[in-house]
Structure formats: structure tokens, C-alpha cells
Design a protein around this motif. Structure first.
Motif, short mmCIF file in Angstrom:
data_model
loop_
_atom_site.label_atom_id
_atom_site.label_comp_id
_atom_site.label_asym_id
_atom_site.label_seq_id
_atom_site.Cartn_x
_atom_site.Cartn_y
_atom_site.Cartn_z
N ALA A 12 -25.15 -33.03 -12.31
CA ALA A 12 -25.40 -34.47 -12.48
C ALA A 12 -24.15 -35.28 -12.15
O ALA A 12 -24.23 -36.32 -11.47
CB ALA A 12 -25.86 -34.76 -13.90
N VAL A 13 -22.99 -34.82 -12.59
CA VAL A 13 -21.74 -35.52 -12.28
C VAL A 13 -21.47 -35.47 -10.78
O VAL A 13 -21.03 -36.45 -10.18
CB VAL A 13 -20.57 -34.93 -13.09
CG1 VAL A 13 -19.23 -35.41 -12.57
CG2 VAL A 13 -20.73 -35.26 -14.56
N SER A 14 -21.75 -34.34 -10.16
CA SER A 14 -21.54 -34.21 -8.71
C SER A 14 -22.46 -35.15 -7.93
O SER A 14 -22.04 -35.77 -6.96
CB SER A 14 -21.77 -32.77 -8.26
OG SER A 14 -20.85 -31.91 -8.87
N LEU A 15 -23.70 -35.24 -8.35
CA LEU A 15 -24.65 -36.14 -7.68
C LEU A 15 -24.21 -37.59 -7.82
O LEU A 15 -24.23 -38.36 -6.85
CB LEU A 15 -26.05 -35.94 -8.25
CG LEU A 15 -27.17 -36.73 -7.60
CD1 LEU A 15 -27.34 -36.30 -6.15
CD2 LEU A 15 -28.45 -36.53 -8.36
N ALA A 16 -23.78 -37.97 -9.01
CA ALA A 16 -23.31 -39.34 -9.22
C ALA A 16 -22.02 -39.60 -8.45
O ALA A 16 -21.86 -40.66 -7.84
CB ALA A 16 -23.09 -39.59 -10.71
N ALA A 17 -21.10 -38.64 -8.45
CA ALA A 17 -19.83 -38.82 -7.76
C ALA A 17 -20.02 -38.92 -6.25
O ALA A 17 -19.30 -39.67 -5.57
CB ALA A 17 -18.89 -37.65 -8.08
N THR A 80 -18.74 -28.45 0.26
CA THR A 80 -18.66 -29.70 1.01
C THR A 80 -20.02 -30.08 1.60
O THR A 80 -20.42 -31.25 1.55
CB THR A 80 -17.61 -29.58 2.14
OG1 THR A 80 -16.35 -29.24 1.55
CG2 THR A 80 -17.47 -30.86 2.91
N CYS A 81 -20.74 -29.11 2.11
CA CYS A 81 -22.09 -29.39 2.61
C CYS A 81 -23.02 -29.83 1.49
O CYS A 81 -23.86 -30.72 1.69
CB CYS A 81 -22.65 -28.15 3.32
SG CYS A 81 -21.80 -27.76 4.85
N LEU A 82 -22.88 -29.24 0.32
CA LEU A 82 -23.69 -29.66 -0.83
C LEU A 82 -23.37 -31.10 -1.21
O LEU A 82 -24.28 -31.90 -1.45
CB LEU A 82 -23.44 -28.73 -2.01
CG LEU A 82 -24.21 -29.07 -3.29
CD1 LEU A 82 -25.69 -28.83 -3.09
CD2 LEU A 82 -23.67 -28.25 -4.44
N TYR A 83 -22.09 -31.47 -1.24
CA TYR A 83 -21.72 -32.84 -1.57
C TYR A 83 -22.20 -33.82 -0.50
O TYR A 83 -22.59 -34.94 -0.82
CB TYR A 83 -20.22 -32.98 -1.77
CG TYR A 83 -19.72 -32.44 -3.09
CD1 TYR A 83 -20.42 -32.66 -4.27
CD2 TYR A 83 -18.55 -31.73 -3.17
CE1 TYR A 83 -19.97 -32.19 -5.47
CE2 TYR A 83 -18.09 -31.25 -4.38
CZ TYR A 83 -18.80 -31.48 -5.52
OH TYR A 83 -18.36 -31.00 -6.72
N LEU A 84 -22.17 -33.40 0.76
CA LEU A 84 -22.71 -34.26 1.82
C LEU A 84 -24.20 -34.47 1.64
O LEU A 84 -24.71 -35.57 1.84
CB LEU A 84 -22.42 -33.65 3.19
CG LEU A 84 -21.00 -33.77 3.69
CD1 LEU A 84 -20.81 -32.94 4.95
CD2 LEU A 84 -20.63 -35.21 3.94
#
Length: 98
Positions: A12-17, A80-84
Motif C-alpha cells: 500500500a505504501v509503495s502504491l501510494a509512493a 523498478t518495473c513493479l514501481y513503474l
């Protein structure tokens, strides 16, 4: 906090960030934007910083749960691909949808 809740917290924090730079006009949530406005370069820099902080949170949570495993470059490339992928909704709403 159990393991499952920790994983959901980090996701959840990663999605928001990943989306935060595209939904705010202020730099790093505090600094007023430059005179020309906050462009794509500023948003990508913010995205990189926020995702680094989310990764650090993930490493911290992993350390609290158990042993922190060393990761190779493949892990960080996939991360990095997941964050993209997580940032796609914010990018579309900000830059592609007019």
C-alpha cells in the motif's frame, strides 16, 4: 504486526509512493513548485526518491520479521518495473488524459 499485514502495508505504501508525484503540485509535499510548474523531470525525481523510501521501508519490515536476504541486480530491476507499473494510473491521469 503479522507477516501478512506487513506485506500489505509495504504494498500500500509503495502504491501510494509511486503515484504521489503525479497527484501533487508541490515538490516533495512541502516546497512550492518552480515558476514554470512542476514538469515531468521533477515528477520522475520525486518518484525515484519516494520509491527508494518505500524500498527502505520494505527492508526495515523484512528485518523486523526475520533475516534480511541479500538481493542482486535482478531483484532491483524487477522492483523498478513493479514501481513503474504502480505509477501508471497517476502518470495517465496527469500526462495522457487531457
Amino acid at each position: 504486526m503479522d507477516v501478512s499485514a506487513s506485506v500489505w502495508l509495504v504494498l500500500a505504501v509503495s502504491l501510494a509512493a509511486a503515484n504521489l508525484p503525479f497527484f501533487t503540485e508541490r515538490l516533495f509535499l512541502a516546497v512550492p513548485p518552480p515558476a514554470g510548474g512542476k514538469g515531468l523531470a521533477w515528477r520522475l525525481l520525486e518518484w525515484l526518491v519516494y520509491c527508494s523510501l518505500a524500498t527502505a521501508l520494505g527492508r526495515y519490515v523484512e528485518g523486523r520479521i526475520g533475516q534480511v536476504y541479500p538481493q542482486g541486480w535482478e531483484f532491483y530491476a524487477a522492483l523498478t518495473c513493479l514501481y513503474l507499473t504502480f505509477a501508471f494510473p497517476g502518470f495517465v491521469l496527469r500526462h495522457l488524459r487531457r
